[in-house]
Design a protein around this motif. Structure first.
Motif, mmCIF file in Angstrom:
data_model
loop_
_atom_site.group_PDB
_atom_site.id
_atom_site.type_symbol
_atom_site.label_atom_id
_atom_site.label_comp_id
_atom_site.label_asym_id
_atom_site.label_seq_id
_atom_site.Cartn_x
_atom_site.Cartn_y
_atom_site.Cartn_z
ATOM 1 N N SER A 99 0.824 -1.212 0.000
ATOM 2 C CA SER A 99 0.000 0.000 0.000
ATOM 3 C C SER A 99 0.858 1.262 0.000
ATOM 4 O O SER A 99 0.498 2.262 -0.633
ATOM 5 C CB SER A 99 -0.926 -0.004 1.212
ATOM 6 N N LEU A 100 2.006 1.223 0.671
ATOM 7 C CA LEU A 100 2.885 2.390 0.659
ATOM 8 C C LEU A 100 3.446 2.626 -0.745
ATOM 9 O O LEU A 100 3.523 3.769 -1.215
ATOM 10 C CB LEU A 100 4.019 2.190 1.667
ATOM 11 N N VAL A 102 2.000 1.761 -3.575
ATOM 12 C CA VAL A 102 0.892 2.262 -4.406
ATOM 13 C C VAL A 102 0.631 3.741 -4.126
ATOM 14 O O VAL A 102 0.427 4.541 -5.058
ATOM 15 C CB VAL A 102 -0.378 1.425 -4.143
ATOM 16 N N ALA A 103 0.649 4.113 -2.844
ATOM 17 C CA ALA A 103 0.407 5.521 -2.500
ATOM 18 C C ALA A 103 1.504 6.429 -3.050
ATOM 19 O O ALA A 103 1.225 7.529 -3.545
ATOM 20 C CB ALA A 103 0.305 5.666 -0.979
ATOM 21 N N ARG A 106 1.090 6.861 -6.795
ATOM 22 C CA ARG A 106 -0.031 7.743 -7.125
ATOM 23 C C ARG A 106 0.286 9.205 -6.842
ATOM 24 O O ARG A 106 -0.325 10.111 -7.422
ATOM 25 C CB ARG A 106 -1.270 7.318 -6.336
ATOM 26 N N ALA A 120 -1.757 2.939 -10.495
ATOM 27 C CA ALA A 120 -2.112 2.991 -9.066
ATOM 28 C C ALA A 120 -3.585 3.344 -8.881
ATOM 29 O O ALA A 120 -4.267 2.767 -8.015
ATOM 30 C CB ALA A 120 -1.226 4.024 -8.360
ATOM 31 N N VAL A 124 -6.388 0.882 -7.073
ATOM 32 C CA VAL A 124 -7.187 1.281 -5.908
ATOM 33 C C VAL A 124 -8.678 1.243 -6.230
ATOM 34 O O VAL A 124 -9.480 0.692 -5.457
ATOM 35 C CB VAL A 124 -6.759 2.683 -5.431
ATOM 36 N N SER A 168 -4.825 -3.673 0.849
ATOM 37 C CA SER A 168 -3.784 -2.745 0.403
ATOM 38 C C SER A 168 -4.394 -1.563 -0.347
ATOM 39 O O SER A 168 -3.846 -0.451 -0.320
ATOM 40 C CB SER A 168 -2.769 -3.473 -0.475
ATOM 41 N N ALA A 172 -3.673 2.069 1.007
ATOM 42 C CA ALA A 172 -3.002 3.040 0.134
ATOM 43 C C ALA A 172 -3.701 4.390 0.196
ATOM 44 O O ALA A 172 -3.040 5.444 0.200
ATOM 45 C CB ALA A 172 -2.984 2.516 -1.300
ATOM 46 N N GLU A 173 -5.020 4.384 0.257
ATOM 47 C CA GLU A 173 -5.745 5.649 0.374
ATOM 48 C C GLU A 173 -5.509 6.311 1.722
ATOM 49 O O GLU A 173 -5.497 7.542 1.833
ATOM 50 C CB GLU A 173 -7.234 5.405 0.159
ATOM 51 N N TYR A 175 -2.694 6.072 3.416
ATOM 52 C CA TYR A 175 -1.365 6.684 3.266
ATOM 53 C C TYR A 175 -1.460 7.986 2.473
ATOM 54 O O TYR A 175 -0.844 8.996 2.817
ATOM 55 C CB TYR A 175 -0.423 5.722 2.539
ATOM 56 N N ARG A 176 -2.239 7.965 1.388
ATOM 57 C CA ARG A 176 -2.334 9.149 0.526
ATOM 58 C C ARG A 176 -2.954 10.323 1.274
ATOM 59 O O ARG A 176 -2.539 11.475 1.112
ATOM 60 C CB ARG A 176 -3.157 8.824 -0.719
#
Length: 290
Positions: A99-100, A102-103, A106, A120, A124, A168, A172-173, A175-176
């Protein structure tokens, strides 16, 4: 004081003394605690009396809280719960890393990174829009049925992959959102120091973003610990599956109660830790604001 030709300013007033520390007596300190304990005991005691005085309580107790059946099923339920814990720990570590990545992909700017951003976003949107249960069924039953050479054919493996993919996307969201919460002045300061985009992410944005979203990550970890039980629908003999097998043999649901107790023993301490960390983080932010 005024002299001829000179004006001498008055001395500055002394700062007001700090307010005296107000001492709280033992009665004022312990009275609310005692009232809380007594009122809680009365409410729960009345609830327990109302439930156990029902005419259906003996049948309910024998079906769901039979100590003999809990003891008889506990070894195999505990063996299955060990699978739950292993899947949870391994999947949790992989989810944090995937997930990190992917973030970060993105958040990259510039036309050369457009394919990574699009990939990415698709990842998601696609995985976050599907229920985790459907993902477990698709991957846990569908992929092993293909018998593809070179790929694992274990339901446990592909069910875990489904959980990693689903969680994940959510993480990821998270993290974003933490990265976007970092003030733009941090990016400007990093650029003023001559840092590249990657160095800005690594040394200025990501450390603050991870600290911002740690409470949310802990809550997702609690949710993942419970959702590992979804693997039971594809035949993985984890705790819930083992409890269901015992229930089918004895027509008694106490084994499911035993599995529920194990899940509570694992998730409640983590939930309390998440609450404590969230409270501490809010106090830290409040002190920083003041």
């Amino acid at each position: 004081m005024t002299h001829v030709g000179h004006v001498v300013p008055d001395p500055p007033p002394h700062p007001p003394p700090p307010p005296a520390h107000q001492r709280v007596s033992a009665r004022e300190r312990w009275t609310p605690v005692l009232v809380s304990i007594i009122s809680t005991g009365i409410v729960f005691g009345l609830a327990a009396w109302w439930i156990t005085s029902s005419q259906y309580w003996p049948a309910f107790r024998n079906s769901f809280f039979s100590w003999d059946h809990i003891q008889a099923s506990f070894p195999q339920v505990l063996r299955g719960f060990w699978i739950n814990m292993r899947v949870w720990v391994v999947s949790g570590v992989i989810i944090v890393v995937v997930s990190l990545v992917v973030a970060v992909l993105r958040s990259l700017t510039g036309p050369v990174f457009a394919p990574f951003r699009v990939a990415a976003i698709i990842y998601v949107d696609l995985l976050r829009g599907l229920p985790a249960l459907l993902m477990v069924l698709l991957l846990g039953l569908g992929v092993p049925a293909l018998q593809l050479p070179g790929l694992p054919r274990s339901n446990l493996f592909w069910g875990s992959v489904a959980l990693v993919a689903s969680y994940s996307a959510y993480t990821a969201e998270v993290y974003r959102s933490g990265m976007e919460a970092v003030h733009d002045s941090q990016r400007a300061a990093a650029k003023a120091l001559g840092l590249s985009q990657w160095e800005t992410l690594r040394f200025a944005i990501l450390p603050q973003a991870v600290r911002n979203v740690t409470p949310a990550l802990l809550n997702l970890a609690v949710a993942l610990q419970k959702d590992v039980a979804l693997l039971s629908i594809i035949g993985v003999r984890e705790a819930v599956r083992e409890a269901r097998i015992y229930t089918a043999q004895t027509f008694n649901f106490s084994s499911l109660t035993g599995a529920a107790i194990l899940f509570l023993l694992a998730s409640v301490p983590m939930a309390r830790f998440a609450d404590w960390y969230t409270s501490r983080d809010q106090k830290r932010r409040l002190q920083r604001t003041i």
